[in-house]
Design an enzyme around this catalytic site. Structure first.
Site, PDB file in Angstrom:
ATOM      1  N   GLU A 165      26.462 -19.189 -23.349  1.00 27.57           N
ATOM      2  CA  GLU A 165      25.318 -19.110 -22.428  1.00 27.57           C
ATOM      3  C   GLU A 165      24.376 -17.947 -22.767  1.00 27.57           C
ATOM      4  OE1 GLU A 165      28.483 -18.543 -21.597  1.00 27.57           O
ATOM      5  OE2 GLU A 165      28.714 -16.961 -20.092  1.00 27.57           O
ATOM      6  N   GLN A 171       0.844  -1.207   0.000  1.00 26.73           N
ATOM      7  CA  GLN A 171       0.000   0.000   0.000  1.00 26.73           C
ATOM      8  C   GLN A 171       0.875   1.252   0.000  1.00 26.73           C
ATOM      9  OE1 GLN A 171      -3.194   0.037   2.925  1.00 26.73           O
ATOM     10  NE2 GLN A 171      -3.144  -2.202   3.023  1.00 26.73           N
ATOM     11  N   GLN A 225      40.470 -20.446 -20.997  1.00 27.00           N
ATOM     12  CA  GLN A 225      41.852 -19.968 -20.869  1.00 27.00           C
ATOM     13  C   GLN A 225      42.596 -20.760 -19.790  1.00 27.00           C
ATOM     14  OE1 GLN A 225      41.468 -15.754 -20.078  1.00 27.00           O
ATOM     15  NE2 GLN A 225      40.731 -15.288 -22.150  1.00 27.00           N
ATOM     16  N   HIS A 228      30.965 -16.706 -25.091  1.00 24.49           N
ATOM     17  CA  HIS A 228      29.995 -17.060 -24.045  1.00 24.49           C
ATOM     18  C   HIS A 228      28.718 -17.631 -24.675  1.00 24.49           C
ATOM     19  CE1 HIS A 228      32.042 -15.100 -20.615  1.00 24.49           C
ATOM     20  NE2 HIS A 228      32.535 -14.314 -21.561  1.00 24.49           N
ATOM     21  N   CYS A 231      35.091 -18.991 -21.521  1.00 23.76           N
ATOM     22  CA  CYS A 231      35.977 -17.825 -21.512  1.00 23.76           C
ATOM     23  C   CYS A 231      37.169 -18.051 -20.572  1.00 23.76           C
ATOM     24  CB  CYS A 231      35.187 -16.564 -21.181  1.00 23.76           C
ATOM     25  SG  CYS A 231      35.987 -15.093 -21.824  1.00 23.76           S
TER      26      CYS A 231
END
Ligand code: GLN
Length: 563
Positions: free
Chosen positions: A539, A198, A396, A537, A392
């Site tokens: 993803e 509220q 590496q 990436h 990534c």
């Protein structure tokens, strides 16, 4: 087909009571229901930070940095919009206070205000509105979902609200407001409390805005008496109080909204007719995945988990989602666990705990902390033939591990951590070196979508070839194939080591078109069931109904019998 009105509609989504109530998912879910009715929908995130982009923020503080195709470093909500709307969202759909001010100041310097006194109001909201409208035009959207970051009542997002209020004033029939608010159920009371909501609705009123809909976020569904109360005290018709209980999966939220006719009520309010609903595919899928019983246990090893006494995987939001998509695509049930890599530095013996995982993921990251722990994990996964996916930094560091333990170059490292190593197997890209020299840190990495050329006969190309052509744009080309993938890095595999790595068994199955940058690394299937890393990436482009092929292949290997 939907009956289209000429003027585009803007739905502003704001948050009440606290952050993290799920505005992004609510925005994406309502957007999905509108899209599935035949409308063209786009979504914008307006973030209150002064940071020009999310790239300079610590992921522990801000969550994941989501990279767009055109190389913007944005908020993870943009990722939710892409996953739900199955569309590519570009940079002009993301803004921060810093970005807005920067444009206004640059315009002022260029005398574009014609000698006027440039003021916070109206010039800042006007620039915000210009950006909202630009995003609408670029997407030719019927509906623009605009999520305003932060919480109602805080000082920071007031200029975004002012912009929204001005738009409503200019075109009342084209603008709607959704307040996504939290209703606590204090354990001691055991009762859902409406008062904070509220207050939120009234605070919104004091910004000149009346909510049209209130999504009542809580651990449980809201009941009739409380719906009535909110309707009465927040001046919202009762049917426009939408119940928003916690769900087993975010992908069920559109279903819950549909059951309450949320999109139909929105259309009714705007005087629009609904097109044919085509939500079936999504709903069937969301129902089906609930039934999968066979568990797959994946360990995500990273270092951005702990905030104070809490463990959160927010920094790896898209990785977690991509894993879920891929596990479901394999008709299994995901069990994901977060593992802080520093643990293995403090207690090397605990590495054996990794045995219980069907697969291990090392996502992206930066800097020194926890890195030896990660390298130790990668060695364990490689030697014990546990399926491994490195993203990534995860690729590496897999190259560093391999150089150290297979090539026998004991001090091999990335120059991100050890500038003086005699074996810099991961090294900074020359143009990136120049950026760092000039302290040009913001938005200067290798960012956004670049092409990778895939090599025939590898896990990589076979995985992509199996998937339906999608956002990664897989395309067969003279004896190989190309894909588009999103990047965010400064370092790369040092070209001087490639021959030695390849001679010792490592395969670079994806390379930049000029052959200089190593985009995908893998080990041959006969030596390891699945050991693969990507410089990019994947993803970011995985969707619930279109899982990313490399994730799907990883999960497939993880679910295969391991002796
Ligand atoms: N820190 C590494 C680099 O800058 C990896 C970045 C990442 O994982 N996104 O290249």
């Amino acid at each position: 087909m939907a009956t289209k009105k000429k003027t585009p509609k803007y739905i502003f989504v704001v948050g009440g009571v606290m952050s993290g109530v799920g505005k992004g998912t609510a925005t994406a879910s309502l957007g999905l229901l509108l899209k599935r009715r035949g409308f063209n929908v786009t979504a914008i995130k307006a973030d209150p930070y002064i940071n020009v982009d999310a790239g300079t923020m610590n992921p522990i503080e801000h969550g994941e940095v989501f990279v767009t195709d055109d190389g913007d470093e944005t908020d993870q909500d943009i990722g939710s919009y892409e996953r739900f709307l199955d569309t590519t969202i570009l940079s002009h759909n993301y803004m921060t206070t810093g970005r807005v001010y920067r444009t206004v100041i640059e315009k002022e310097r260029a005398l574009e205000y014609g000698g006027k006194c440039v003021e916070v109001v109206p010039h800042i909201p006007e620039e915000i509105i210009r950006r909202f409208k630009e995003a609408q035009k670029k997407a030719d959207a019927d509906f623009v979902m605009v999520e305003i970051g932060g919480t109602i009542g805080e000082y920071q997002n007031i200029l975004f609200l002012e912009a929204a209020r001005m738009m409503k004033q200019q075109a009342p029939e084209d603008v709607l407001f959704v307040l996504v608010s939290y209703l606590p159920i204090p354990g001691r009371l055991g009762e859902m409390k409406t008062k904070p909501t509220q207050y939120a609705a009234r605070t919104l009123n004091s910004a000149g805005i009346q909510a049209d809909f209130i999504v009542a976020r809580a651990s449980l569904p809201i009941d009739e008496p409380r719906k009535k109360k909110i309707g009465m005290f927040c001046s919202v018709p009762e049917e426009c109080v939408i119940s928003g209980p916690d769900m087993s999966s975010v992908y069920r939220i559109p279903i819950m909204f549909e059951e309450q006719k949320f999109a139909d009520l929105v259309l009714k309010k705007l005087g629009l007719k609904a097109g044919t609903k085509t939500t079936k595919e999504w709903f069937d899928w969301a129902d089906e995945v609930r039934e999968y019983k066979h568990e797959v246990r994946i360990g995500v090893v990273g270092k951005y988990f702990t905030t104070g006494s809490f463990m959160l995987a927010d920094a790896y939001f898209s990785v977690v989602e991509a894993l879920r998509h891929a596990v479901w695509a394999n008709k299994k049930k995901p069990i994901l666990e977060w593992i802080d890599s520093e643990k293995f530095e403090k207690d090397p013996k605990s590495i054996k705990e990794l045995k219980k995982y069907d697969g291990i993921v090392v996502p992206g990251g930066f800097g020194k902390r926890g890195i030896e722990g990660i390298i130790y994990v990668i060695k364990y996964a490689r030697e014990n033939k546990i399926p491994y996916l490195g993203l990534c930094y995860g690729m590496q560091l897999a190259v560093v591990e391999y150089t150290r333990h297979v090539l026998g170059l004991k001090d091999a490292h990335t120059t991100e951590i050890d500038k003086k190593t005699s074996n810099p197997v991961i090294d900074i890209m020359p143009e990136q070196f120049a950026n760092l020299q000039k302290s040009n840190f913001g938005g200067s990495m290798r960012l956004g979508a670049y092409l990778a050329v895939l090599r025939e006969g590898t896990i990589a190309i076979e995985s992509y070839a199996k998937s339906k052509n999608s956002r990664w744009n897989f395309e067969k080309k003279n004896g190989g194939a190309i894909v588009h993938e999103r990047h965010r890095h400064r370092y790369e595999v040092n070209p001087e080591y490639i021959m030695r790595l390849e001679n010792s068994g490592m395969i670079f199955s994806g390379k930049s078109p000029n052959g200089v940058l190593m985009e995908i690394m893998e080990l041959p299937k006969k030596t390891h069931p699945f050991f693969l890393g990507t410089q990019f990436h994947p993803e970011y482009t995985s969707g619930p109904l279109k899982p990313h092929p490399l994730f799907t292949a990883f999960i497939k290997a993880a679910t295969a019998d391991r002796k």
